[in-house]
Design an enzyme around this catalytic site. Sequence first.
Site, PDB file in Angstrom:
ATOM      1  N   CYS A  10       0.851  -1.177   0.000  1.00  0.00           N
ATOM      2  CA  CYS A  10       0.000   0.000   0.000  1.00  0.00           C
ATOM      3  C   CYS A  10       0.889   1.230   0.000  1.00  0.00           C
ATOM      4  O   CYS A  10       2.102   1.123   0.118  1.00  0.00           O
ATOM      5  CB  CYS A  10      -0.864   0.038   1.254  1.00  0.00           C
ATOM      6  SG  CYS A  10      -2.002  -1.347   1.396  1.00  0.00           S
ATOM      7  N   GLY A  39      -0.959   1.032  -4.973  1.00  0.00           N
ATOM      8  CA  GLY A  39      -2.301   0.538  -4.675  1.00  0.00           C
ATOM      9  C   GLY A  39      -3.343   1.228  -5.512  1.00  0.00           C
ATOM     10  O   GLY A  39      -3.448   2.448  -5.479  1.00  0.00           O
ATOM     11  N   ASN A 115       0.691   0.227   5.954  1.00  0.00           N
ATOM     12  CA  ASN A 115       1.287  -0.526   4.838  1.00  0.00           C
ATOM     13  C   ASN A 115       2.049  -1.691   5.444  1.00  0.00           C
ATOM     14  O   ASN A 115       2.934  -1.467   6.272  1.00  0.00           O
ATOM     15  CB  ASN A 115       2.228   0.401   4.049  1.00  0.00           C
ATOM     16  CG  ASN A 115       3.058  -0.313   2.996  1.00  0.00           C
ATOM     17  OD1 ASN A 115       4.127   0.142   2.644  1.00  0.00           O
ATOM     18  ND2 ASN A 115       2.584  -1.432   2.494  1.00  0.00           N
ATOM     19  N   GLY A 116       1.711  -2.907   5.026  1.00  0.00           N
ATOM     20  CA  GLY A 116       2.397  -4.081   5.569  1.00  0.00           C
ATOM     21  C   GLY A 116       1.408  -5.157   5.928  1.00  0.00           C
ATOM     22  O   GLY A 116       0.235  -5.081   5.560  1.00  0.00           O
ATOM     23  N   TYR A 255      10.836  -4.193  -7.727  1.00  0.00           N
ATOM     24  CA  TYR A 255       9.592  -3.924  -8.444  1.00  0.00           C
ATOM     25  C   TYR A 255       8.697  -2.836  -7.836  1.00  0.00           C
ATOM     26  O   TYR A 255       8.178  -1.987  -8.560  1.00  0.00           O
ATOM     27  CB  TYR A 255       8.783  -5.219  -8.566  1.00  0.00           C
ATOM     28  CG  TYR A 255       7.376  -5.003  -9.054  1.00  0.00           C
ATOM     29  CD1 TYR A 255       7.131  -4.707 -10.387  1.00  0.00           C
ATOM     30  CD2 TYR A 255       6.300  -5.054  -8.175  1.00  0.00           C
ATOM     31  CE1 TYR A 255       5.845  -4.463 -10.835  1.00  0.00           C
ATOM     32  CE2 TYR A 255       5.002  -4.814  -8.617  1.00  0.00           C
ATOM     33  CZ  TYR A 255       4.770  -4.524  -9.944  1.00  0.00           C
ATOM     34  OH  TYR A 255       3.518  -4.276 -10.391  1.00  0.00           O
ATOM     35  N   CYS A 449      11.391 -13.997  -0.149  1.00  0.00           N
ATOM     36  CA  CYS A 449      10.692 -14.505  -1.341  1.00  0.00           C
ATOM     37  C   CYS A 449      11.637 -15.286  -2.245  1.00  0.00           C
ATOM     38  O   CYS A 449      11.208 -16.141  -3.012  1.00  0.00           O
ATOM     39  CB  CYS A 449      10.010 -13.362  -2.083  1.00  0.00           C
ATOM     40  SG  CYS A 449      11.088 -11.959  -2.431  1.00  0.00           S
TER      41      CYS A 449
HETATM   42  P1  5GP Z   1       3.873 -12.927 -13.652  1.00  0.00           P
HETATM   43  O1  5GP Z   1       3.269 -12.367 -14.887  1.00  0.00           O
HETATM   44  O2  5GP Z   1       5.097 -13.765 -13.885  1.00  0.00           O
HETATM   45  O3  5GP Z   1       2.880 -13.615 -12.749  1.00  0.00           O
HETATM   46  O4  5GP Z   1       4.358 -11.702 -12.755  1.00  0.00           O
HETATM   47  C1  5GP Z   1       5.461 -10.961 -13.108  1.00  0.00           C
HETATM   48  C2  5GP Z   1       5.027  -9.629 -13.663  1.00  0.00           C
HETATM   49  O5  5GP Z   1       4.136  -8.992 -12.747  1.00  0.00           O
HETATM   50  C3  5GP Z   1       6.210  -8.712 -13.849  1.00  0.00           C
HETATM   51  O6  5GP Z   1       6.018  -8.005 -15.053  1.00  0.00           O
HETATM   52  C4  5GP Z   1       6.147  -7.789 -12.647  1.00  0.00           C
HETATM   53  O7  5GP Z   1       6.431  -6.469 -13.061  1.00  0.00           O
HETATM   54  C5  5GP Z   1       4.744  -7.899 -12.135  1.00  0.00           C
HETATM   55  N1  5GP Z   1       4.692  -8.144 -10.670  1.00  0.00           N
HETATM   56  C6  5GP Z   1       5.565  -8.782  -9.868  1.00  0.00           C
HETATM   57  N2  5GP Z   1       5.137  -8.788  -8.586  1.00  0.00           N
HETATM   58  C7  5GP Z   1       3.971  -8.127  -8.576  1.00  0.00           C
HETATM   59  C8  5GP Z   1       3.025  -7.787  -7.554  1.00  0.00           C
HETATM   60  O8  5GP Z   1       3.169  -8.081  -6.370  1.00  0.00           O
HETATM   61  N3  5GP Z   1       1.944  -7.092  -7.972  1.00  0.00           N
HETATM   62  C9  5GP Z   1       1.752  -6.734  -9.264  1.00  0.00           C
HETATM   63  N4  5GP Z   1       0.675  -6.056  -9.588  1.00  0.00           N
HETATM   64  N5  5GP Z   1       2.590  -7.043 -10.237  1.00  0.00           N
HETATM   65  C10 5GP Z   1       3.686  -7.724  -9.904  1.00  0.00           C
HETATM   66 MG    MG Z   2       5.449  -5.979 -15.078  1.00  0.00          MG
END
Ligand code: 5GP
Ligand code: MG
Length: 465
Positions: A10, A39, A115-116, A255, A449
Amino acid sequence: MSLWRPQDKCGLFAVYGYSGPGNAALITYQGLLALQHRGQESAGMAFNNSNGQIKYIKGMGLVDHVFPRDMLYSIEANTIIGHVRYSTTGSSLAVNAQPLVARSIDQIGIALAHNGNLTNTRRLHDKLLNEGQIFHTTSDTEILLSYLFRFKRQGLVRAVQKTMAIVEGAYSAVILSKNQLVAFRDPNGFRPLVLGSLGKAFIFASETAALDMVGATFIREVEPGEIVSAGPEGLTSIKMPARAKSSLCIFEYVYFSRPDSEINGKSVYEVRKQIGSLLAISVEAELDMIIPSPDSGVTAAIGLAESLKLPLEWAIHRNPYLGRTFIEPTQSERETGVRLKFNPVEKLIKGKRVAVVDDSLVRGTTARVLADLLKKAGAAEVHLCIASPPYRYPCYYGIDIPAAGDLAAMEPAFNCLAESIGVDSITFAKLSDLYNAVGIKQDRLCSACFTGVYPDLGKIRGKVS
Ligand code: 5GP
Ligand code: MG
């Protein structure tokens, strides 16, 4: 399945004592807009009205949807806390939108934005239920709020201290009372939180980019285990040094955070670029060009292309009007979402050996769709470069991660991963690349992770919530 779902990633933004141009609500709005990537499910603000009664405005959807301009101008408070929320679909309920508010019969009370994700939620929930507590949400934030409200007569900082002795897990949070704003961070400092100033006002925000966007000056990070109070007497700080040990989430660098943010003095952009350039050492394929998976793979792709001395081409267009596909409830909806989001530039790709770069591989949905699109566009070879190690373990500290069985990098399928994704090879960054790029001692980061070693829980193998 438990009703209690992780609170997840968040964004927090809070302002204390703003009296400059515009008003505090506009500043909070701008801050929340800057944190929208953290979020998109709901947004909210809480503040006191002129009678000292606590009020809130919150709703489902994006920040500019929840807060029309006229509404912002009508908010007179100069101290406000704000929140954007992103959770798993299961708990995507209006009732969970934050800030959460607890008030007495005279409407005086406290508001909390968090957040958390707490890790002793179940135990505390059951204990509170036995004591007669009525819950209104399915969010662990309500547990935090319950304790803070119980202890608030002893003063807000004391209430936070007593609550911190009870709750476990990840929390960067801000709490507002009639004339005080208190920010606090769990002793591991899993999630980021920074302090800044704007004229005479103080700002707390999840990321430095939000300070930049409102024209505030960065002062410092709120330390792990620290409680910072802004009140009529100015700023005060208390630390819980006995327990504090930084375990900042490494995925913030990979990310979550914006590339224009700095965490712990390190530019997120530079870290990502460096990971990309370190990745070059492991890439064995002969390539003609590097293509980023927009937007999350862009920075690492720049580093990789630079190191390999190869052209970087924006050969996959991303529709900027489509949001997150990651949290769609079913695999086919996620895939359709990704397909609608991306379109390759065929002329660039035809007959070329390309590497597509993304920040992470979770379920593999994005990579699978991109590989298919690139092959259909005539690429001779498609290689996948992931700027983080294989994602194998669930996060208990606030990331929306699917069950172990859905994680693409889970054994035993790992050996034939390239084949199942539909690419000619896959190269992952090494964990040591991430540590080197971040430049913070590895025992001060949480990389559970990738490793399955949890800073406050030890090693949990294959256990999925
Ligand atoms: P995948 O498509 O392999 O399930 O997830 C990887 C993609 O989703 C990557 O492009 C990354 O930028 C994005 N991603 C990775 N972790 C998260 C997350 O926790 N939330 C969201 N919305 N996107 C994520
Ligand atoms: Mg992505």
